[in-house]
Scaffold this motif. Structure first.
Motif, PDB file in Angstrom:
ATOM      1  N   MET A   1      -3.070  19.268  -2.930  1.00  0.00           N
ATOM      2  CA  MET A   1      -3.519  18.463  -4.062  1.00  0.00           C
ATOM      3  C   MET A   1      -4.514  19.212  -4.962  1.00  0.00           C
ATOM      4  O   MET A   1      -4.393  19.194  -6.193  1.00  0.00           O
ATOM      5  CB  MET A   1      -4.148  17.153  -3.569  1.00  0.00           C
ATOM      6  N   ALA A   2      -5.480  19.886  -4.368  1.00  0.00           N
ATOM      7  CA  ALA A   2      -6.551  20.512  -5.154  1.00  0.00           C
ATOM      8  C   ALA A   2      -6.046  21.664  -6.022  1.00  0.00           C
ATOM      9  O   ALA A   2      -6.541  21.881  -7.129  1.00  0.00           O
ATOM     10  CB  ALA A   2      -7.661  20.997  -4.233  1.00  0.00           C
ATOM     11  N   ASN A   3      -5.065  22.403  -5.536  1.00  0.00           N
ATOM     12  CA  ASN A   3      -4.637  23.625  -6.222  1.00  0.00           C
ATOM     13  C   ASN A   3      -3.292  23.490  -6.930  1.00  0.00           C
ATOM     14  O   ASN A   3      -2.715  24.506  -7.348  1.00  0.00           O
ATOM     15  CB  ASN A   3      -4.561  24.773  -5.213  1.00  0.00           C
ATOM     16  N   THR A   4      -2.799  22.265  -7.083  1.00  0.00           N
ATOM     17  CA  THR A   4      -1.486  22.055  -7.706  1.00  0.00           C
ATOM     18  C   THR A   4      -1.648  21.463  -9.096  1.00  0.00           C
ATOM     19  O   THR A   4      -2.571  20.687  -9.345  1.00  0.00           O
ATOM     20  CB  THR A   4      -0.617  21.121  -6.840  1.00  0.00           C
ATOM     21  N   ASN A   5      -0.744  21.850  -9.974  1.00  0.00           N
ATOM     22  CA  ASN A   5      -0.690  21.277 -11.324  1.00  0.00           C
ATOM     23  C   ASN A   5      -0.755  19.752 -11.239  1.00  0.00           C
ATOM     24  O   ASN A   5      -0.010  19.114 -10.498  1.00  0.00           O
ATOM     25  CB  ASN A   5       0.624  21.714 -11.988  1.00  0.00           C
ATOM     26  N   GLY A   6      -1.647  19.164 -12.016  1.00  0.00           N
ATOM     27  CA  GLY A   6      -1.845  17.710 -11.955  1.00  0.00           C
ATOM     28  C   GLY A   6      -0.600  16.918 -12.296  1.00  0.00           C
ATOM     29  O   GLY A   6      -0.388  15.815 -11.777  1.00  0.00           O
ATOM     30  N   GLU A   7       0.253  17.436 -13.184  1.00  0.00           N
ATOM     31  CA  GLU A   7       1.474  16.724 -13.551  1.00  0.00           C
ATOM     32  C   GLU A   7       2.445  16.693 -12.378  1.00  0.00           C
ATOM     33  O   GLU A   7       3.149  15.707 -12.164  1.00  0.00           O
ATOM     34  CB  GLU A   7       2.119  17.392 -14.766  1.00  0.00           C
ATOM     35  N   PHE A   8       2.467  17.765 -11.571  1.00  0.00           N
ATOM     36  CA  PHE A   8       3.311  17.788 -10.381  1.00  0.00           C
ATOM     37  C   PHE A   8       2.784  16.798  -9.343  1.00  0.00           C
ATOM     38  O   PHE A   8       3.554  16.144  -8.643  1.00  0.00           O
ATOM     39  CB  PHE A   8       3.348  19.198  -9.791  1.00  0.00           C
ATOM     40  N   VAL A   9       1.455  16.718  -9.267  1.00  0.00           N
ATOM     41  CA  VAL A   9       0.838  15.769  -8.330  1.00  0.00           C
ATOM     42  C   VAL A   9       1.254  14.343  -8.692  1.00  0.00           C
ATOM     43  O   VAL A   9       1.571  13.529  -7.817  1.00  0.00           O
ATOM     44  CB  VAL A   9      -0.701  15.907  -8.340  1.00  0.00           C
ATOM     45  N   LYS A  10       1.257  14.040  -9.981  1.00  0.00           N
ATOM     46  CA  LYS A  10       1.615  12.694 -10.411  1.00  0.00           C
ATOM     47  C   LYS A  10       3.054  12.348 -10.027  1.00  0.00           C
ATOM     48  O   LYS A  10       3.346  11.223  -9.626  1.00  0.00           O
ATOM     49  CB  LYS A  10       1.430  12.540 -11.921  1.00  0.00           C
TER      50      LYS A  10
ATOM     51  N   THR B   1       0.843  -1.196   0.000  1.00  0.00           N
ATOM     52  CA  THR B   1       0.000   0.000   0.000  1.00  0.00           C
ATOM     53  C   THR B   1       0.874   1.240   0.000  1.00  0.00           C
ATOM     54  O   THR B   1       2.051   1.196   0.347  1.00  0.00           O
ATOM     55  CB  THR B   1      -0.925   0.024   1.235  1.00  0.00           C
ATOM     56  N   THR B   2       0.280   2.357  -0.383  1.00  0.00           N
ATOM     57  CA  THR B   2       0.988   3.635  -0.403  1.00  0.00           C
ATOM     58  C   THR B   2       0.296   4.611   0.542  1.00  0.00           C
ATOM     59  O   THR B   2      -0.917   4.824   0.446  1.00  0.00           O
ATOM     60  CB  THR B   2       1.001   4.231  -1.828  1.00  0.00           C
ATOM     61  N   THR B   3       1.058   5.196   1.448  1.00  0.00           N
ATOM     62  CA  THR B   3       0.521   6.156   2.412  1.00  0.00           C
ATOM     63  C   THR B   3       0.731   7.574   1.892  1.00  0.00           C
ATOM     64  O   THR B   3       1.855   7.947   1.535  1.00  0.00           O
ATOM     65  CB  THR B   3       1.207   6.005   3.776  1.00  0.00           C
ATOM     66  N   ILE B   4      -0.331   8.347   1.835  1.00  0.00           N
ATOM     67  CA  ILE B   4      -0.251   9.729   1.354  1.00  0.00           C
ATOM     68  C   ILE B   4      -0.398  10.668   2.542  1.00  0.00           C
ATOM     69  O   ILE B   4      -1.366  10.573   3.300  1.00  0.00           O
ATOM     70  CB  ILE B   4      -1.367  10.015   0.328  1.00  0.00           C
ATOM     71  N   PRO B   5       0.549  11.589   2.750  1.00  0.00           N
ATOM     72  CA  PRO B   5       0.462  12.520   3.883  1.00  0.00           C
ATOM     73  C   PRO B   5      -0.807  13.375   3.815  1.00  0.00           C
ATOM     74  O   PRO B   5      -1.205  13.839   2.734  1.00  0.00           O
ATOM     75  CB  PRO B   5       1.710  13.391   3.720  1.00  0.00           C
ATOM     76  N   ASN B   6      -1.429  13.559   4.946  1.00  0.00           N
ATOM     77  CA  ASN B   6      -2.643  14.381   5.007  1.00  0.00           C
ATOM     78  C   ASN B   6      -2.378  15.811   4.550  1.00  0.00           C
ATOM     79  O   ASN B   6      -3.245  16.453   3.944  1.00  0.00           O
ATOM     80  CB  ASN B   6      -3.208  14.381   6.423  1.00  0.00           C
ATOM     81  N   GLN B   7      -1.188  16.309   4.849  1.00  0.00           N
ATOM     82  CA  GLN B   7      -0.855  17.677   4.446  1.00  0.00           C
ATOM     83  C   GLN B   7      -0.937  17.836   2.931  1.00  0.00           C
ATOM     84  O   GLN B   7      -1.401  18.862   2.430  1.00  0.00           O
ATOM     85  CB  GLN B   7       0.564  18.037   4.921  1.00  0.00           C
ATOM     86  N   PHE B   8      -0.514  16.824   2.233  1.00  0.00           N
ATOM     87  CA  PHE B   8      -0.562  16.877   0.774  1.00  0.00           C
ATOM     88  C   PHE B   8      -2.013  16.951   0.283  1.00  0.00           C
ATOM     89  O   PHE B   8      -2.352  17.762  -0.579  1.00  0.00           O
ATOM     90  CB  PHE B   8       0.127  15.639   0.190  1.00  0.00           C
ATOM     91  N   ILE B   9      -2.879  16.119   0.857  1.00  0.00           N
ATOM     92  CA  ILE B   9      -4.283  16.098   0.431  1.00  0.00           C
ATOM     93  C   ILE B   9      -4.999  17.386   0.826  1.00  0.00           C
ATOM     94  O   ILE B   9      -5.745  17.983   0.036  1.00  0.00           O
ATOM     95  CB  ILE B   9      -5.006  14.882   1.043  1.00  0.00           C
ATOM     96  N   ASP B  10      -4.755  17.830   2.067  1.00  0.00           N
ATOM     97  CA  ASP B  10      -5.498  18.977   2.601  1.00  0.00           C
ATOM     98  C   ASP B  10      -5.052  20.308   2.002  1.00  0.00           C
ATOM     99  O   ASP B  10      -5.880  21.195   1.730  1.00  0.00           O
ATOM    100  CB  ASP B  10      -5.334  19.038   4.125  1.00  0.00           C
ATOM    101  N   ASP B  11      -3.762  20.483   1.793  1.00  0.00           N
ATOM    102  CA  ASP B  11      -3.244  21.814   1.471  1.00  0.00           C
ATOM    103  C   ASP B  11      -2.760  21.994   0.031  1.00  0.00           C
ATOM    104  O   ASP B  11      -2.655  23.123  -0.447  1.00  0.00           O
ATOM    105  CB  ASP B  11      -2.088  22.166   2.412  1.00  0.00           C
TER     106      ASP B  11
END
Length: 361
Positions: free
Chosen positions: A26-35, A14-24
């Motif tokens: 993910m929504a407002n970042t370029n999708g390619e950077f998210v990938k 499994t892969t753990t994603i930090p809450n900070q990334f999701i909360d602050d």
């Protein structure tokens, strides 16, 4: 292009994603950077995964410049930090939120010199191996590994192994190589030849290399010359069996190769004896049958057959045991229908005689 090694103490599915990334972010970042960030998280969860910036770019259909832009962006956000060499080239990546790091190595030889942490963190993954009929489970410590790597020939061997296997050596890889060198007393040249042999046979798996090495050890192989001599005999046996069975148009499958190895290594039969058993199999069954040939060779092994002359002696002995049956005149009783003498067959004995007749004819 430099290579990246992501190291962690245990493999995860499994892969753990930090809450900070999701909360602050993910929504407002370029999708390619998210990938790119998710890609790093995914592989930081694997043990000893190697890749380069070029590999990431290929996997995500990006350019290498796009990957570097994404890495620098996430560094400004504090989700990772980048390390550079004195020449200004990327040398390391750290994801503080995951308490993990990815180390960028200059080349394979550098990796072989600096991979102590990678080798030791995974030491618990080394399974038991059987050596000299005893169960052994020695895990090399960091101090032992450091001692091995003081030897220039060992460092060179690790580099060559990486070249053949096409990957950075994992802890299990290194533990197996050290076992071959230290406990089986294989020289570095023999280990190199062993890895080359396994790769040429289509397998880069460390378990296959380990099993083959243990097999060589059991056969008394201690030098490259020994290995080449045994492999030459093995190739001759393969050709003889394929010719006898009419299988020249295809490769032998693993189970068939295992049979031939058993006949030549465990039983110690020559190519001529193996070929004779295959020929007798075809004469009896009219089709290639490794199982049937194995039964013939097993009987010969039990009879201590060493060469073709021993088989001839067994053939003669069997013929002498076959006594001619006296002709019996069968008289019909008045009013009867050719009353034959009753027969009391022992079916099990007949089957046994049939097999013996097939084996020695």
């Amino acid at each position: 292009m430099r290579r990246i090694n992501l190291a962690k103490g245990a493999k995860s599915t499994t892969t753990t994603i930090p809450n900070q990334f999701i909360d602050d972010y993910m929504a407002n970042t370029n999708g390619e950077f998210v990938k790119v960030y998710l890609y790093l998280l995914r592989h930081i969860c694997d043990c000893d995964v190697q890749f380069s910036v070029a590999t990431i770019a290929d996997s995500l259909n990006h350019t290498e410049r796009d990957i570097m832009r994404a890495l620098k962006y996430w560094e400004t956000k504090g989700l990772l930090s980048l390390e550079y060499t004195e020449g200004g080239e990327l040398s390391g990546i750290c994801l503080p939120e995951c308490n993990e790091s990815c180390i960028l190595y200059e080349d394979a030889s550098q990796l072989a010199k600096e991979a102590d942490a990678v080798i030791c963190e995974q030491a618990h993954t080394k399974p038991k191996v059987k050596i000299a009929s005893e169960e052994q489970d020695h895990i090399y410590s960091k101090d032992e590994i450091n001692s091995f790597k003081q030897d220039d020939s060992i460092r060179e061997l690790l580099y060559i192994a990486e070249t053949y296997l096409g990957r950075t050596l994992s802890a299990a890889d290194c533990q197996t190589i050290f076992m071959l060198y230290d406990r089986l007393k294989f020289g570095t040249d023999l280990i190199e030849y062993l890895i080359e042999y396994c790769v040429c046979n289509g397998s880069k798996g460390i378990r296959y290399i380990e099993k083959t090495g243990l097999g060589w050890h059991a056969e008394g192989i201690r030098t490259v010359e020994d290995a080449k001599r045994v492999q030459a005999l093995s190739s001759a046996n393969h050709r003889a069996v394929k010719k006898a069975f009419g299988l020249t148009s295809r490769k032998l499958v693993k189970s068939e190769v295992d049979f031939i190895s058993k006949w030549s290594s465990a039983y110690g039969f020559t190519t001529e004896i193996i070929e004779e058993a295959c020929n007798r199999t075809i004469l009896t069954t009219h089709q290639p049958s490794f199982v049937y040939a194995d039964k013939i060779l097993s009987v010969w092994h039990d009879q201590h057959v060493k060469d073709l002359s021993d088989i001839e002696k067994l053939d003669a002995l069997h013929k002498n045991k076959q006594k001619p049956q006296a002709d019996k005149t069968i008289c019909a009783k008045p009013g009867g229908f050719n009353n034959f003498p009753a027969r009391d067959y022992d079916y099990s004995k007949l089957v046994g005689d049939l097999v013996e007749t097939t084996v020695i004819q």
